[in-house]
Design a protein around this motif. Sequence first.
Motif, short mmCIF file in Angstrom:
data_model
loop_
_atom_site.label_atom_id
_atom_site.label_comp_id
_atom_site.label_asym_id
_atom_site.label_seq_id
_atom_site.Cartn_x
_atom_site.Cartn_y
_atom_site.Cartn_z
N ILE A 1 1.86 5.71 -7.50
CA ILE A 1 1.87 4.57 -8.42
C ILE A 1 1.09 4.90 -9.70
CG2 ILE A 1 0.99 2.22 -8.73
CD1 ILE A 1 1.76 1.67 -5.83
N ARG B 1 -0.05 6.40 -1.49
CA ARG B 1 0.72 5.43 -2.26
C ARG B 1 0.14 5.26 -3.67
NH1 ARG B 1 1.13 -0.30 -2.71
NH2 ARG B 1 3.29 -0.98 -2.91
N PHE C 1 7.89 1.83 -1.54
CA PHE C 1 8.24 2.19 -2.92
C PHE C 1 9.61 1.64 -3.23
CE2 PHE C 1 5.28 5.54 -1.65
CZ PHE C 1 4.39 5.55 -2.72
N TYR D 1 5.86 0.26 -12.73
CA TYR D 1 4.88 1.27 -13.14
C TYR D 1 5.52 2.47 -13.83
CZ TYR D 1 1.57 -1.35 -10.27
OH TYR D 1 0.76 -2.33 -9.73
N GLU E 1 7.82 -0.09 -7.89
CA GLU E 1 6.61 0.72 -7.88
C GLU E 1 6.78 2.03 -8.63
OE1 GLU E 1 5.84 -1.96 -4.35
OE2 GLU E 1 7.58 -0.97 -5.21
N THR E 2 8.01 2.51 -8.72
CA THR E 2 8.27 3.77 -9.40
C THR E 2 9.73 3.82 -9.84
OG1 THR E 2 7.96 6.17 -9.23
CG2 THR E 2 8.86 5.05 -7.29
N LYS F 1 7.06 -4.94 -9.26
CA LYS F 1 8.20 -4.17 -8.76
C LYS F 1 9.03 -3.71 -9.95
CE LYS F 1 7.89 -4.56 -4.18
NZ LYS F 1 8.03 -3.48 -3.21
#
Length: 544
Positions: free
Chosen positions: A426, A422, A340, A441, A367-368, A365
């Motif tokens: 996401i 995961r 992440f 995301y 992811e969070t 990129k």
Amino acid sequence: MKKKLLFILIIASFINGYAAVNYFFSVEFTNKNNTPYSLTNPSAYLSARSIERRASFGIPIDSTDLPVNQQYIQQIVDSGFVVHSVSKWLNRATIYVSDSTIIQKIRQLAFVKSTQYTGKVDPANLAPSSPQKAKTDAIVTDYTGQNQLKEIQGDYLHNQGFTGRGMYIGVIDGGFKNVHINPGFDSLRLQGRLLKTKNIAHPGRTVFQGDNHGALVLSTMAGNLVSSNFRGTAPHANYCLIITEVGNSESLFETDFWVSGIEYADSLGVDVINSSLGYHTFDDPSLNFSFSQMNGKTVRSSIAATMGAHKGIIIAVSQGNDGLKTWKMVGSPADADDIFSVGGLQSGIPSNFSSFGPTADGRIKPETCAKATNTTLIEATGIVSSNETGTSFASPIIAGMLACLLQHYKQINPTPNLYDFRQAVIKSGSLYMTPTDQLGYGLANFKIADEYLSTLSSVRNIAQDKAEILEVKQNGNSFTFLKSANYYGKTLFVKLFNSTGMQVFGKQLVDDMTTIETPETKAGIYILKINTGIKVVSQKILVR
């Protein structure tokens, strides 16, 4: 991204008192032949907890887990070099010497595959850092600190009692100044949850002096200051503190120290790692990375991050603070796959400094994301402030919540699945359907992630012993499809027909669990046709 506040005294100790310049090299070995260790006796080089973590995810121990051949290390020492640290995963050693010309001795050894110059430490070019500036206290209206936990729905897990208890979190950073005396970490110390410390950058030195960047990062997870009504995102987790940063320099060898750091954390059996460090540009420009190398498969720290993830560690890494700089893009190890990377925002708006994705090979990129502007945390002086800014602080906010989510997931699922975990985080992202270059995301939502895993675990438990390709659950006008174990990760094509032969919908199923909303569906028997790419099978579905 890093705070460079280490004093010259620490740098001097790093080079063991030598007045001369020390030159660093990374040495890659050809093999691990004649090792006294074996895959059948992993307890000789891994902790019981590390072994158990692999087993819980169905991950085998392999040759990368075997230690580096100690005979090779001894021959390097005998050649006049100091071995600073090693990497068993990459089968390498980081060495240094004051006379760089004798590296030829190492290159001639039969077991050496390659060598790379990775930078130097020159005490003559280092100056003492400026004293740390005093920070002013901030008004905190609730324990989340400017709602930085509530905005990612972390309080949903906390309110259920999932606060990281029993989880091990490794923190790889610069320094952890005053953690041993800071009142914000009283409960961490008094409850015995500060398990291990290791200074890889400066062997033998305490982690509690010098740089305070790691202490600030730690406070967003482990901090618990009742007098200011502040609590971190994983206030009851156990912590291991690891220094891999040198301080007043930026050198390629620090990426190798980072590799040693993640391997040490793995050996302890950590569940989650946070690292608010990133690399792309160095004091020696000839060693700089190019963006084409940010593909997760080239830089050693990125390779090791992915390896750690594949060994069952949930890894959070700050995306970087280069959004307004020339580099602008994600660095290493944030470019790694299956981790992440964490971007920064404030009130739903991107923090303008947060580095951009995608990676060089086109992966989304970060992811969070979490709050990175004016993050609330505990300073080294023991006061709560909201004066710190950077993705360095967004990352641990997420890491702490990953530990809480994992705590619940392992409770409801005796055979947890890393891919599902995961994907849950996401897919909870506010921008999951429309990712952007700077926020990926988007903002995480741990309530959605937890509900996703709970539903998936419930359905999967029902389907565990069934031979169907798909298990189907219908609720109103929605159908949830869960692949059987033999079809995890495989793409299926489904079509649903009513009793008159009319097609209700057709859908490609990529994820292991997919929910499809349909027009009003009447009660009755339906036929689901499933195309695996090899065969087409039919399955009856009763809609009540």
